[in-house]
Enzyme design. Sequence first.
Site, PDB file in Angstrom:
ATOM      1  N   THR A 107       0.817  -1.211   0.000  1.00  0.00           N
ATOM      2  CA  THR A 107       0.000   0.000   0.000  1.00  0.00           C
ATOM      3  C   THR A 107       0.851   1.261   0.000  1.00  0.00           C
ATOM      4  OG1 THR A 107      -1.688  -1.173   1.263  1.00  0.00           O
ATOM      5  CG2 THR A 107      -1.852   1.219   1.198  1.00  0.00           C
ATOM      6  N   TYR A 170     -13.572  -3.245  -2.333  1.00  0.00           N
ATOM      7  CA  TYR A 170     -14.744  -2.660  -2.980  1.00  0.00           C
ATOM      8  C   TYR A 170     -15.895  -3.637  -3.143  1.00  0.00           C
ATOM      9  CZ  TYR A 170     -17.823  -0.016  -6.021  1.00  0.00           C
ATOM     10  OH  TYR A 170     -18.917   0.617  -6.539  1.00  0.00           O
ATOM     11  N   TYR A 196      -3.755 -10.063   4.671  1.00  0.00           N
ATOM     12  CA  TYR A 196      -3.671  -8.644   5.027  1.00  0.00           C
ATOM     13  C   TYR A 196      -5.069  -8.115   5.281  1.00  0.00           C
ATOM     14  CZ  TYR A 196      -2.436  -3.643   4.589  1.00  0.00           C
ATOM     15  OH  TYR A 196      -2.266  -2.300   4.794  1.00  0.00           O
ATOM     16  N   ARG A 201      -9.454   0.463   4.622  1.00  0.00           N
ATOM     17  CA  ARG A 201      -9.171   0.735   3.213  1.00  0.00           C
ATOM     18  C   ARG A 201     -10.007  -0.132   2.273  1.00  0.00           C
ATOM     19  NH1 ARG A 201      -4.748   3.610   1.295  1.00  0.00           N
ATOM     20  NH2 ARG A 201      -3.373   4.460   2.875  1.00  0.00           N
ATOM     21  N   LYS A 225      -1.092  -9.931   8.486  1.00  0.00           N
ATOM     22  CA  LYS A 225      -0.797  -8.525   8.803  1.00  0.00           C
ATOM     23  C   LYS A 225      -2.100  -7.925   9.292  1.00  0.00           C
ATOM     24  CE  LYS A 225       0.450  -4.024   6.837  1.00  0.00           C
ATOM     25  NZ  LYS A 225       0.777  -3.260   5.599  1.00  0.00           N
ATOM     26  N   ILE A 267       4.862  -4.721   9.848  1.00  0.00           N
ATOM     27  CA  ILE A 267       5.004  -4.278   8.458  1.00  0.00           C
ATOM     28  C   ILE A 267       4.701  -2.785   8.499  1.00  0.00           C
ATOM     29  CG2 ILE A 267       4.121  -4.492   6.114  1.00  0.00           C
ATOM     30  CD1 ILE A 267       3.583  -7.431   6.686  1.00  0.00           C
TER      31      ILE A 267
END
Length: 357
Positions: A107, A170, A196, A201, A225, A267
């Site tokens: 990202t 999305y 992740y 987000r 993560k 991370i």
Amino acid sequence: LIQTGRAKKIIATDINIKPLDKAVKLFEENGLSDKRDFRLTDGLQGVENSDKKITHVVIAGMGGITMTKVFEGADFVKDESINYDKLDEMLDYHCTHGTDSIIICGTTGESSTLSEEEHMECIKFAIERVKGRIPVIAGTGSNSTYTTIQMSKEAVEDGADGLLLVTPYYNKCTQDGLIAHYTAVAKEAKAPIILYSVASRTGVNIAPETVAALHKNIENIVAVKEASGNISQISKIMQLTDGKIDLYSGNDDQIVPLLSVGGKGVISVLANVAPQYTHDICAKFFEGDVKGSCKMQLDAIPLIEKLFCEVNPIPVKKALNLMGWQAGPLRMPLTEMTEAHTAQLAKELEAFGIKLA
């Protein structure tokens, strides 16, 4: 395939040439020896000797993950093409300054604005330049399972040591959908996989029960993560997996809290500007100096706050530029940091002991 800068010649209008080797061969057949000088593009078919400016950005996000941190920066020249020389310099720096592993195209590396071809080129470049000094983890997640599989397989074929797979974004699949997605990718891409979870987000949270089921039933899903910020959820993950899954913090302000429930590291965004420091937060904890680790964590909070005063990676890229890395501009829709926030960030970097250019 169109020459970058100003369009000079149409070589082909097929923008779906795969694998990349076929495109490279096409470059060579037309006397174009360096594929990095060219990009796949669309919307310009039939253009001959056009004055239309073609600006392409290749983002190189990097990050370290084993036990500590991640570097995910982006380096561009003024025309927004990737600066491979600078990327090479950054990779070398992190290999020798405490970074335990590189994550390329995460990202923080602006991977969401890369074309698939650019994305895979960055991954291959990082693997080749790191040369096995530390592991290279490829960010190959997508909101399409098919695309994730294809990119993941290619990254593994290029030599990636592992994969960081963000949840499909999305389309907001169900927990059953997440299990189906990750199962399909893990079956095809034979490399260690880091789940992740960053619902802020993506709009999708990986429930603890889903993490546990994936870890239990799929051999190469080995880590997560966790960027939910929910310590109760994170603790539940470790309880359901008997502490056997490798847990990495996705939030720099929660490194020590996650280590306390069995985490293996972070991370990190902070590690882009302070790699050795971020490594040492974890190292002290593992050495038994919990108090020292905690102090380092708390001392870093003011800088961490400024690194997130605007949406990541805007502040950290500005920080790299302030430090003299010449990381270049952002690719839209990301925009430059405000003057007020820039001044605050610069002040905090200096207070932290980081020298500015």
